[in-house]
Write a protein that holds these residues in place. Structure first.
Motif, PDB file in Angstrom:
ATOM      1  N   THR A  71     131.186  33.258 -12.155  1.00 19.48           N
ATOM      2  CA  THR A  71     132.703  33.604 -12.124  1.00 19.48           C
ATOM      3  C   THR A  71     133.424  32.826 -10.590  1.00 19.48           C
ATOM      4  O   THR A  71     134.426  32.901 -10.767  1.00 19.48           O
ATOM      5  CB  THR A  71     132.773  35.239 -11.792  1.00 19.48           C
ATOM      6  OG1 THR A  71     131.828  35.707 -10.753  1.00 19.48           O
ATOM      7  CG2 THR A  71     132.308  35.760 -13.123  1.00 19.48           C
ATOM      8  N   ARG A  72     132.572  32.511  -9.846  1.00 14.74           N
ATOM      9  CA  ARG A  72     132.933  31.974  -8.521  1.00 14.74           C
ATOM     10  C   ARG A  72     133.125  30.391  -8.579  1.00 14.74           C
ATOM     11  O   ARG A  72     133.246  29.749  -7.393  1.00 14.74           O
ATOM     12  CB  ARG A  72     132.431  32.554  -7.296  1.00 14.74           C
ATOM     13  CG  ARG A  72     132.619  34.041  -7.338  1.00 14.74           C
ATOM     14  CD  ARG A  72     131.836  34.415  -5.744  1.00 14.74           C
ATOM     15  NE  ARG A  72     132.740  33.992  -4.777  1.00 14.74           N
ATOM     16  CZ  ARG A  72     132.238  34.174  -3.341  1.00 14.74           C
ATOM     17  NH1 ARG A  72     131.264  34.663  -3.099  1.00 14.74           N
ATOM     18  NH2 ARG A  72     133.079  33.635  -2.637  1.00 14.74           N
ATOM     19  N   ARG A  73     132.851  30.103  -9.748  1.00 13.78           N
ATOM     20  CA  ARG A  73     132.806  28.546  -9.721  1.00 13.78           C
ATOM     21  C   ARG A  73     134.190  27.815  -9.524  1.00 13.78           C
ATOM     22  O   ARG A  73     134.247  26.616  -8.970  1.00 13.78           O
ATOM     23  CB  ARG A  73     132.514  28.103 -10.969  1.00 13.78           C
ATOM     24  CG  ARG A  73     132.199  26.436 -11.257  1.00 13.78           C
ATOM     25  CD  ARG A  73     130.937  26.044 -12.212  1.00 13.78           C
ATOM     26  NE  ARG A  73     130.712  24.796 -12.006  1.00 13.78           N
ATOM     27  CZ  ARG A  73     129.747  24.224 -12.574  1.00 13.78           C
ATOM     28  NH1 ARG A  73     128.853  24.943 -13.419  1.00 13.78           N
ATOM     29  NH2 ARG A  73     129.460  22.861 -12.563  1.00 13.78           N
ATOM     30  N   LEU A  74     135.269  28.581  -9.844  1.00 11.30           N
ATOM     31  CA  LEU A  74     136.597  27.716  -9.418  1.00 11.30           C
ATOM     32  C   LEU A  74     137.234  28.651  -8.416  1.00 11.30           C
ATOM     33  O   LEU A  74     136.962  29.859  -8.245  1.00 11.30           O
ATOM     34  CB  LEU A  74     137.520  28.212 -10.768  1.00 11.30           C
ATOM     35  CG  LEU A  74     137.016  27.266 -12.023  1.00 11.30           C
ATOM     36  CD1 LEU A  74     138.072  27.541 -13.103  1.00 11.30           C
ATOM     37  CD2 LEU A  74     136.918  25.866 -11.730  1.00 11.30           C
ATOM     38  N   PRO A  75     137.941  27.913  -7.785  1.00 17.36           N
ATOM     39  CA  PRO A  75     138.543  28.664  -6.359  1.00 17.36           C
ATOM     40  C   PRO A  75     139.687  29.679  -6.656  1.00 17.36           C
ATOM     41  O   PRO A  75     140.240  29.885  -7.727  1.00 17.36           O
ATOM     42  CB  PRO A  75     139.446  27.611  -5.872  1.00 17.36           C
ATOM     43  CG  PRO A  75     139.842  26.753  -6.804  1.00 17.36           C
ATOM     44  CD  PRO A  75     138.640  26.613  -7.877  1.00 17.36           C
ATOM     45  N   TRP A  76     139.941  30.497  -5.821  1.00 19.40           N
ATOM     46  CA  TRP A  76     140.959  31.684  -5.919  1.00 19.40           C
ATOM     47  C   TRP A  76     140.684  32.499  -7.019  1.00 19.40           C
ATOM     48  O   TRP A  76     141.552  33.143  -7.778  1.00 19.40           O
ATOM     49  CB  TRP A  76     142.196  30.835  -5.874  1.00 19.40           C
ATOM     50  CG  TRP A  76     142.520  30.386  -4.888  1.00 19.40           C
ATOM     51  CD1 TRP A  76     141.863  30.332  -3.666  1.00 19.40           C
ATOM     52  CD2 TRP A  76     143.695  29.520  -4.468  1.00 19.40           C
ATOM     53  NE1 TRP A  76     142.714  29.335  -2.666  1.00 19.40           N
ATOM     54  CE2 TRP A  76     143.622  29.025  -3.289  1.00 19.40           C
ATOM     55  CE3 TRP A  76     144.908  28.971  -5.304  1.00 19.40           C
ATOM     56  CZ2 TRP A  76     144.771  28.006  -2.673  1.00 19.40           C
ATOM     57  CZ3 TRP A  76     145.767  28.228  -4.828  1.00 19.40           C
ATOM     58  CH2 TRP A  76     145.732  27.722  -3.712  1.00 19.40           C
ATOM     59  N   ALA A  77     139.638  32.816  -7.610  1.00 18.43           N
ATOM     60  CA  ALA A  77     139.229  33.683  -8.432  1.00 18.43           C
ATOM     61  C   ALA A  77     139.864  33.303  -9.881  1.00 18.43           C
ATOM     62  O   ALA A  77     140.234  34.078 -10.729  1.00 18.43           O
ATOM     63  CB  ALA A  77     139.538  35.098  -8.341  1.00 18.43           C
ATOM     64  N   THR A  78     139.917  31.867  -9.964  1.00 21.70           N
ATOM     65  CA  THR A  78     140.645  31.317 -11.256  1.00 21.70           C
ATOM     66  C   THR A  78     139.651  31.769 -12.591  1.00 21.70           C
ATOM     67  O   THR A  78     138.677  31.561 -12.581  1.00 21.70           O
ATOM     68  CB  THR A  78     140.754  29.925 -11.240  1.00 21.70           C
ATOM     69  OG1 THR A  78     141.483  29.506 -10.015  1.00 21.70           O
ATOM     70  CG2 THR A  78     141.383  29.288 -12.296  1.00 21.70           C
ATOM     71  N   GLY A  79     140.346  32.203 -13.395  1.00 24.14           N
ATOM     72  CA  GLY A  79     139.440  32.680 -14.738  1.00 24.14           C
ATOM     73  C   GLY A  79     139.984  31.439 -15.881  1.00 24.14           C
ATOM     74  O   GLY A  79     140.624  30.764 -15.467  1.00 24.14           O
ATOM     75  N   TYR A  80     138.931  31.515 -16.750  1.00 25.91           N
ATOM     76  CA  TYR A  80     138.889  30.343 -17.988  1.00 25.91           C
ATOM     77  C   TYR A  80     138.240  31.021 -19.113  1.00 25.91           C
ATOM     78  O   TYR A  80     137.189  31.793 -19.130  1.00 25.91           O
ATOM     79  CB  TYR A  80     138.368  29.101 -17.365  1.00 25.91           C
ATOM     80  CG  TYR A  80     138.806  27.922 -18.471  1.00 25.91           C
ATOM     81  CD1 TYR A  80     139.764  27.384 -18.722  1.00 25.91           C
ATOM     82  CD2 TYR A  80     137.893  27.799 -19.395  1.00 25.91           C
ATOM     83  CE1 TYR A  80     140.147  26.574 -19.723  1.00 25.91           C
ATOM     84  CE2 TYR A  80     137.753  27.013 -20.415  1.00 25.91           C
ATOM     85  CZ  TYR A  80     139.139  26.152 -20.520  1.00 25.91           C
ATOM     86  OH  TYR A  80     139.276  25.308 -21.555  1.00 25.91           O
ATOM     87  N   ALA A  81     139.032  30.917 -20.030  1.00 25.02           N
ATOM     88  CA  ALA A  81     138.295  31.157 -21.642  1.00 25.02           C
ATOM     89  C   ALA A  81     138.924  30.287 -22.666  1.00 25.02           C
ATOM     90  O   ALA A  81     140.020  29.794 -22.446  1.00 25.02           O
ATOM     91  CB  ALA A  81     138.452  32.387 -21.869  1.00 25.02           C
ATOM     92  N   GLU A  82     138.107  29.839 -23.749  1.00 28.04           N
ATOM     93  CA  GLU A  82     138.647  29.158 -24.724  1.00 28.04           C
ATOM     94  C   GLU A  82     137.977  29.440 -25.896  1.00 28.04           C
ATOM     95  O   GLU A  82     136.704  29.920 -26.087  1.00 28.04           O
ATOM     96  CB  GLU A  82     138.440  27.634 -24.325  1.00 28.04           C
ATOM     97  CG  GLU A  82     137.134  27.095 -24.351  1.00 28.04           C
ATOM     98  CD  GLU A  82     137.090  25.405 -24.302  1.00 28.04           C
ATOM     99  OE1 GLU A  82     136.225  25.092 -24.993  1.00 28.04           O
ATOM    100  OE2 GLU A  82     137.985  25.029 -23.488  1.00 28.04           O
ATOM    101  N   VAL A  83     138.648  29.144 -26.868  1.00 24.35           N
ATOM    102  CA  VAL A  83     137.966  28.984 -28.249  1.00 24.35           C
ATOM    103  C   VAL A  83     138.501  28.089 -29.263  1.00 24.35           C
ATOM    104  O   VAL A  83     139.651  27.943 -29.312  1.00 24.35           O
ATOM    105  CB  VAL A  83     138.051  30.834 -28.834  1.00 24.35           C
ATOM    106  CG1 VAL A  83     139.420  31.120 -29.029  1.00 24.35           C
ATOM    107  CG2 VAL A  83     137.410  30.668 -30.255  1.00 24.35           C
ATOM    108  N   ILE A  84     137.794  27.773 -30.098  1.00 24.28           N
ATOM    109  CA  ILE A  84     138.335  26.762 -31.168  1.00 24.28           C
ATOM    110  C   ILE A  84     139.167  27.094 -32.035  1.00 24.28           C
ATOM    111  O   ILE A  84     138.987  28.377 -32.270  1.00 24.28           O
ATOM    112  CB  ILE A  84     136.991  25.931 -31.720  1.00 24.28           C
ATOM    113  CG1 ILE A  84     137.726  24.718 -32.558  1.00 24.28           C
ATOM    114  CG2 ILE A  84     136.256  26.932 -32.747  1.00 24.28           C
ATOM    115  CD1 ILE A  84     136.534  23.613 -33.225  1.00 24.28           C
ATOM    116  N   ASN A  85     140.200  26.479 -32.620  1.00 24.91           N
ATOM    117  CA  ASN A  85     141.228  27.012 -33.518  1.00 24.91           C
ATOM    118  C   ASN A  85     140.634  26.796 -34.912  1.00 24.91           C
ATOM    119  O   ASN A  85     140.329  25.538 -35.387  1.00 24.91           O
ATOM    120  CB  ASN A  85     142.460  26.020 -33.461  1.00 24.91           C
ATOM    121  CG  ASN A  85     143.592  26.896 -34.242  1.00 24.91           C
ATOM    122  OD1 ASN A  85     143.343  27.544 -35.213  1.00 24.91           O
ATOM    123  ND2 ASN A  85     144.875  26.421 -33.762  1.00 24.91           N
TER     124      ASN A  85
END
Length: 449
Positions: A71-85
């Motif tokens: 969860t701390r891999r990106l700065p400033w607590a940036t979140g990320y999620a993706e899913v294929i269409n």
């Protein structure tokens, strides 16, 4: 058994759709499959996926949601999620990246150094704060945080290329202005190399009566200052950054156009980037992706969608000025619905590029052509082909079963709203806060803490 059949059908349909739109396996043109890829396909590097996980992410049945393992891999607590269409294509066409650039001035020239040591830089990502780069001892630089999202279509090639190279174009555009930006007390010069003009403009202003009397400072008198028939605009520093981002998008699109004859750069993509530079937050958007800031429960929109409806007047004006782009198959006028031949000679509602309202016109033969913009809402399309009007790539995109290129109507120019001032501790703040508290400072929440 039924699940296997569904999976096979989904993968088969995905392959057909990708192939039919000239994507991964593009047919003909400069984007054919006989050309090598510009970059190998993969998911965003900060996800840290193995090859097996990348393959599983393309499962149209399971459709796993990919999130950060750390969860701390990106700065400033940036979140990320993706899913294929599901069923759209064989691969997930969307891409993302997160970089820390160092824009610095080198001896003899103003240059930039986007951090190209991806492996070394990302090894410091887990603690989040490790993204802060060490300054080069030989020259001082300005750290620039960069995030980007790319919504690909008709193939993943353009999105992959943009996710790897757009940040370099951003850094290259900033290199010419980095020293100017660091000196915030002095307005940018109109010409590089010019000394700031602090002379009072009032000393050069004469009334018409004084000029006619030949007084001091009048035209022709010995003490007449150089004649100035213009006033110089005061350009704020933020406008330089906005111009740099706009130029970076343009250069990225031109590079894709140049290299499509050498590499298989399939499809196109929208582009949404966020740059934090010298305490200011900039958002640049070309496409229909959305950026928002959430602060104290308040949702602040930071981008607007570019669709055939929102850009109707720009598209119609281009078609009006260059009718050959329509290939004698489309009309630039907009009607409430498709005009029928039986309505020739009747009056129908229409809109031209210079109109926001509607008026009636007599239907002629040219009005029977297919409208440049057709449909409503999310179903609106340009030349019945694409639903976004800004982005990168799509240089080989044509109207179905024709030789009419759509790219002239698709602009790479982004919208960059007013910069937001960032708090020293938590970077995202609103425009209202930035106006009342100029310069990097502490927001109310951080002051209370």
């Amino acid at each position: 058994m039924l699940t296997r059949v569904k999976s096979a059908v989904a993968n088969f349909m995905g392959g057909i759709m990708a192939g039919s739109s000239g994507s991964e396996h593009g047919s003909g043109g400069c984007g054919g499959s006989d050309l090598p890829l510009r970059f190998p396909y993969g998911r965003p590097e900060f996800l840290g996926l193995s090859q097996d996980e990348v393959e599983c992410s393309a499962d149209h049945i399971a459709r796993p949601i990919l999130i950060l393992k750390e969860t701390r891999r990106l700065p400033w607590a940036t979140g990320y999620a993706e899913v294929i269409n599901a069923g759209k294509s064989t691969h997930n066409e969307d891409q993302a990246s997160c970089e820390v650039l160092t824009v610095k001035k080198k001896a003899g020239a103003i240059t930039s150094t986007p951090n190209r040591n991806s492996a070394k830089r990302r090894s410091s990502l887990p603690n989040g704060e490790g993204l802060q780069l060490k300054e080069n001892s030989e020259s001082e630089g300005v750290a620039c945080h960069y995030w980007s999202l790319f919504d690909g279509h008709a193939g993943s090639g353009a999105a992959v290329v943009a996710s790897r190279l757009l940040q370099q174009h951003v850094a290259e555009q900033l290199q010419d202005i980095v020293e100017i930006l660091k000196n915030s007390a002095v307005l940018p010069p109109a010409c590089l190399g010019d000394e700031p003009d602090h002379a009072a403009s009032s000393s050069r202003t004469l009334t018409r009566a004084a000029s006619l009397r030949g007084g001091v400072g009048a035209p022709g008198s010995p003490s007449t200052p150089p004649t100035r028939f213009f006033t110089e605009k005061k350009i704020p520093h933020e406008c330089l950054v906005i111009g740099a981002l706009e130029s970076a998008f343009k250069e990225m699109d031109l590079q894709i156009e140049r290299e499509r004859s050498l590499y298989n750069i399939s499809g196109g993509c929208t582009a949404l980037i966020v740059v934090c530079l010298l305490g200011k937050l900039y958002v640049a958007n070309a496409g229909d992706s959305r950026a928002i800031i959430i602060r104290n429960g308040e949702i602040i929109p930071m981008s607007s969608e570019f669709t055939p409806e929102t850009e109707r007047q720009r598209l119609q004006y281009l078609a009006f000025m260059q009718p050959h782009l329509l290939g004698n198959e489309f009309t630039h006028l907009e009607f409430p619905r498709r005009v029928q031949r039986k309505e020739l000679g009747k009056k129908m509602l229409y809109r031209d590029f210079n109109m926001t309202g509607w008026a009636y016109k007599t239907i002629e033969d040219d009005d029977l052509k297919f409208p440049l913009i057709y449909g409503e809402g999310k179903k609106a399309r340009v030349m019945a082909t694409i639903g976004v009007t800004r982005g990168l790539g799509d240089h080989d995109l044509k109207v179905h079963d024709s030789n009419i290129y759509i790219k002239p109507f698709l602009s790479p120019a982004p919208e960059v709203p007013t910069a937001f001032t960032a708090c020293r501790l938590c970077p995202l703040q609103s425009r209202q806060w930035a106006v009342s508290h100029p310069g990097p400072a502490l927001c109310q929440r951080c002051e209370q803490d």
